[in-house]
Scaffold this motif. Structure first.
Motif, PDB file in Angstrom:
ATOM      1  N   CYS A  42       0.844  -1.189   0.000  1.00 47.47           N
ATOM      2  CA  CYS A  42       0.000   0.000   0.000  1.00 47.47           C
ATOM      3  C   CYS A  42       0.884   1.246   0.000  1.00 47.47           C
ATOM      4  O   CYS A  42       2.113   1.152   0.064  1.00 47.47           O
ATOM      5  CB  CYS A  42      -0.920  -0.005   1.225  1.00 47.47           C
ATOM      6  SG  CYS A  42      -0.052   0.282   2.783  1.00 47.47           S
TER       7      CYS A  42
ATOM      8  N   HIS B  11      -2.882  -5.219  -5.894  1.00 46.95           N
ATOM      9  CA  HIS B  11      -3.877  -4.381  -5.206  1.00 46.95           C
ATOM     10  C   HIS B  11      -5.298  -4.828  -5.566  1.00 46.95           C
ATOM     11  O   HIS B  11      -6.183  -4.864  -4.699  1.00 46.95           O
ATOM     12  CB  HIS B  11      -3.717  -2.915  -5.612  1.00 46.95           C
ATOM     13  CG  HIS B  11      -2.530  -2.236  -5.026  1.00 46.95           C
ATOM     14  ND1 HIS B  11      -1.871  -1.225  -5.667  1.00 46.95           N
ATOM     15  CD2 HIS B  11      -1.885  -2.410  -3.844  1.00 46.95           C
ATOM     16  CE1 HIS B  11      -0.873  -0.796  -4.921  1.00 46.95           C
ATOM     17  NE2 HIS B  11      -0.848  -1.501  -3.814  1.00 46.95           N
ATOM     18  N   GLU B  12      -5.509  -5.168  -6.843  1.00 40.08           N
ATOM     19  CA  GLU B  12      -6.830  -5.626  -7.266  1.00 40.08           C
ATOM     20  C   GLU B  12      -7.201  -6.931  -6.588  1.00 40.08           C
ATOM     21  O   GLU B  12      -8.355  -7.142  -6.213  1.00 40.08           O
ATOM     22  CB  GLU B  12      -6.894  -5.773  -8.792  1.00 40.08           C
ATOM     23  CG  GLU B  12      -6.836  -4.458  -9.535  1.00 40.08           C
ATOM     24  CD  GLU B  12      -5.409  -4.003  -9.851  1.00 40.08           C
ATOM     25  OE1 GLU B  12      -4.434  -4.532  -9.239  1.00 40.08           O
ATOM     26  OE2 GLU B  12      -5.266  -3.106 -10.698  1.00 40.08           O
TER      27      GLU B  12
ATOM     28  N   ARG C 205      -8.411  -6.207  -3.138  1.00 38.86           N
ATOM     29  CA  ARG C 205      -9.797  -5.725  -3.171  1.00 38.86           C
ATOM     30  C   ARG C 205     -10.774  -6.842  -3.512  1.00 38.86           C
ATOM     31  O   ARG C 205     -11.773  -7.035  -2.807  1.00 38.86           O
ATOM     32  CB  ARG C 205      -9.910  -4.610  -4.215  1.00 38.86           C
ATOM     33  CG  ARG C 205     -11.328  -4.060  -4.394  1.00 38.86           C
ATOM     34  CD  ARG C 205     -11.445  -3.174  -5.616  1.00 38.86           C
ATOM     35  NE  ARG C 205     -11.170  -3.957  -6.832  1.00 38.86           N
ATOM     36  CZ  ARG C 205     -10.783  -3.427  -7.981  1.00 38.86           C
ATOM     37  NH1 ARG C 205     -10.603  -2.118  -8.100  1.00 38.86           N
ATOM     38  NH2 ARG C 205     -10.560  -4.202  -9.027  1.00 38.86           N
TER      39      ARG C 205
ATOM     40  N   PRO D 299     -10.256  -3.338   0.211  1.00 37.33           N
ATOM     41  CA  PRO D 299     -10.096  -2.385  -0.888  1.00 37.33           C
ATOM     42  C   PRO D 299      -9.291  -1.143  -0.542  1.00 37.33           C
ATOM     43  O   PRO D 299      -9.115  -0.263  -1.395  1.00 37.33           O
ATOM     44  CB  PRO D 299     -11.549  -1.995  -1.185  1.00 37.33           C
ATOM     45  CG  PRO D 299     -12.194  -2.028   0.167  1.00 37.33           C
ATOM     46  CD  PRO D 299     -11.550  -3.198   0.884  1.00 37.33           C
ATOM     47  N   HIS D 300      -8.810  -1.038   0.680  1.00 39.77           N
ATOM     48  CA  HIS D 300      -8.258   0.230   1.169  1.00 39.77           C
ATOM     49  C   HIS D 300      -7.049   0.723   0.380  1.00 39.77           C
ATOM     50  O   HIS D 300      -6.880   1.927   0.196  1.00 39.77           O
ATOM     51  CB  HIS D 300      -7.917   0.117   2.655  1.00 39.77           C
ATOM     52  CG  HIS D 300      -8.993  -0.519   3.454  1.00 39.77           C
ATOM     53  ND1 HIS D 300     -10.289  -0.042   3.483  1.00 39.77           N
ATOM     54  CD2 HIS D 300      -8.994  -1.618   4.244  1.00 39.77           C
ATOM     55  CE1 HIS D 300     -11.030  -0.812   4.262  1.00 39.77           C
ATOM     56  NE2 HIS D 300     -10.261  -1.776   4.732  1.00 39.77           N
TER      57      HIS D 300
ATOM     58  N   LEU E 108      -6.331   0.501  -2.832  1.00 39.22           N
ATOM     59  CA  LEU E 108      -6.766   1.210  -4.039  1.00 39.22           C
ATOM     60  C   LEU E 108      -7.550   2.467  -3.704  1.00 39.22           C
ATOM     61  O   LEU E 108      -7.424   3.488  -4.384  1.00 39.22           O
ATOM     62  CB  LEU E 108      -7.592   0.280  -4.924  1.00 39.22           C
ATOM     63  CG  LEU E 108      -6.792  -0.796  -5.658  1.00 39.22           C
ATOM     64  CD1 LEU E 108      -7.714  -1.742  -6.403  1.00 39.22           C
ATOM     65  CD2 LEU E 108      -5.791  -0.177  -6.616  1.00 39.22           C
ATOM     66  N   GLU E 109      -8.355   2.416  -2.652  1.00 42.53           N
ATOM     67  CA  GLU E 109      -9.133   3.595  -2.271  1.00 42.53           C
ATOM     68  C   GLU E 109      -8.222   4.743  -1.844  1.00 42.53           C
ATOM     69  O   GLU E 109      -8.444   5.899  -2.209  1.00 42.53           O
ATOM     70  CB  GLU E 109     -10.110   3.242  -1.146  1.00 42.53           C
ATOM     71  CG  GLU E 109     -11.251   2.356  -1.617  1.00 42.53           C
ATOM     72  CD  GLU E 109     -12.145   1.880  -0.481  1.00 42.53           C
ATOM     73  OE1 GLU E 109     -11.824   2.126   0.706  1.00 42.53           O
ATOM     74  OE2 GLU E 109     -13.171   1.239  -0.777  1.00 42.53           O
ATOM     75  N   ILE E 110      -7.179   4.437  -1.082  1.00 43.17           N
ATOM     76  CA  ILE E 110      -6.241   5.480  -0.640  1.00 43.17           C
ATOM     77  C   ILE E 110      -5.471   6.039  -1.830  1.00 43.17           C
ATOM     78  O   ILE E 110      -5.319   7.256  -1.973  1.00 43.17           O
ATOM     79  CB  ILE E 110      -5.294   4.935   0.451  1.00 43.17           C
ATOM     80  CG1 ILE E 110      -6.087   4.692   1.750  1.00 43.17           C
ATOM     81  CG2 ILE E 110      -4.136   5.907   0.705  1.00 43.17           C
ATOM     82  CD1 ILE E 110      -5.334   3.904   2.801  1.00 43.17           C
TER      83      ILE E 110
ATOM     84  N   LYS F 114      -6.441   6.224  -4.828  1.00 39.27           N
ATOM     85  CA  LYS F 114      -7.376   7.036  -5.620  1.00 39.27           C
ATOM     86  C   LYS F 114      -7.732   8.335  -4.903  1.00 39.27           C
ATOM     87  O   LYS F 114      -7.670   9.418  -5.485  1.00 39.27           O
ATOM     88  CB  LYS F 114      -8.640   6.215  -5.903  1.00 39.27           C
ATOM     89  CG  LYS F 114      -9.728   6.952  -6.640  1.00 39.27           C
ATOM     90  CD  LYS F 114      -9.385   7.130  -8.093  1.00 39.27           C
ATOM     91  CE  LYS F 114     -10.567   7.703  -8.859  1.00 39.27           C
ATOM     92  NZ  LYS F 114     -10.214   7.946 -10.240  1.00 39.27           N
ATOM     93  N   GLU F 115      -8.115   8.252  -3.641  1.00 36.88           N
ATOM     94  CA  GLU F 115      -8.602   9.420  -2.911  1.00 36.88           C
ATOM     95  C   GLU F 115      -7.495  10.410  -2.555  1.00 36.88           C
ATOM     96  O   GLU F 115      -7.696  11.613  -2.623  1.00 36.88           O
ATOM     97  CB  GLU F 115      -9.335   8.977  -1.639  1.00 36.88           C
ATOM     98  CG  GLU F 115     -10.657   8.304  -1.890  1.00 36.88           C
ATOM     99  CD  GLU F 115     -11.679   9.234  -2.514  1.00 36.88           C
ATOM    100  OE1 GLU F 115     -11.741  10.413  -2.120  1.00 36.88           O
ATOM    101  OE2 GLU F 115     -12.399   8.781  -3.430  1.00 36.88           O
TER     102      GLU F 115
ATOM    103  N   GLU G  66      -5.139   5.737 -10.484  1.00 36.73           N
ATOM    104  CA  GLU G  66      -5.934   4.572 -10.852  1.00 36.73           C
ATOM    105  C   GLU G  66      -5.141   3.313 -10.489  1.00 36.73           C
ATOM    106  O   GLU G  66      -3.919   3.381 -10.264  1.00 36.73           O
ATOM    107  CB  GLU G  66      -6.251   4.602 -12.347  1.00 36.73           C
ATOM    108  CG  GLU G  66      -7.111   5.779 -12.782  1.00 36.73           C
ATOM    109  CD  GLU G  66      -8.480   5.801 -12.126  1.00 36.73           C
ATOM    110  OE1 GLU G  66      -9.016   4.715 -11.813  1.00 36.73           O
ATOM    111  OE2 GLU G  66      -9.020   6.903 -11.907  1.00 36.73           O
TER     112      GLU G  66
END
Length: 198
Positions: A93, A114-115, A118, A124-125, A127-129, A131-132, A137
């Motif tokens: 991560c 990472h996928e 998720r 899913p964290h 990828l969410e981090i 992205k956010e 992507e």
């Protein structure tokens, strides 16, 4: 066996024999399924293998916990990070990517993406981090940069001759089955724990 195949064989063995047993114990204690190991480049011996320990500290991801234990070794027993290989069961991560960088490793290797975290492990964290916070992507970070080169084990296996690939994929299927079972155990037990992003 060529050197690329020998290195991949060693990484898979370390996951099977060093990381997975620690992860089984970690999941039984309420932790996630992520683990890591640090090996010497010279002889590929394991310096340290660890697993997630978020029930003690939410920062102790598998990679972070391995780095913590690595730096707790006496200095005369701890190789320089430039002389080491960093192996992670799951693609690191953003926290762990940064820690690997700050520690001075010039490489890391991972099995699950990472996928996968998720989709197969219901976590899913990562990828969410990305992205956010970073507006990236999936796969959007630079896998080859001034600090390190990232290597996905499955992509590296797929570059090998067909007969070698098949033998490795058989072993990876068994590892994937083991991690799927551990993930089910973690998901069933996570309610009520105080890990912020469970």
């Amino acid at each position: 066996m060529n050197d690329d195949a020998a290195l991949i064989d060693r990484f898979i063995t370390v996951i099977e024999q060093d990381i997975l047993p620690k992860t089984r114990a970690g999941v039984a204690a309420g932790n996630k399924v992520f683990g890591a190991a640090i090996l010497r480049k010279s002889d590929r011996s394991v310096v340290i293998a660890e697993t997630n320990n978020e029930t003690e500290n939410p920062l102790w991801h598998g990679e972070m916990h391995a780095l913590k234990r690595f730096y707790e070794l006496p200095a005369d027993q701890r190789p320089a990070t430039r002389d080491c290989l960093f192996l992670s069961t799951h693609e690191p991560c953003s926290l762990c990517l940064s820690a690997i960088t700050w520690a001075g490793f010039d490489n890391f290797w991972y099995l699950f993406s990472h996928e996968d975290s998720r989709d197969e492990f219901a976590i899913p964290h990562d990828l969410e981090i990305l992205k956010e916070v970073f507006r990236l992507e999936p796969g959007g970070y630079n896998h080859r940069n001034a600090f390190w080169t990232a290597h996905g084990l499955r992509a590296e296996i797929n570059r090998l001759p067909a007969d070698t690939r098949e033998a490795f994929h058989t072993r990876l299927d068994a590892i994937k089955t083991a991690y799927a079972g551990l993930s089910e155990t973690y998901q069933a037990s996570k309610d009520g724990n105080d890990i912020p992003l469970n």
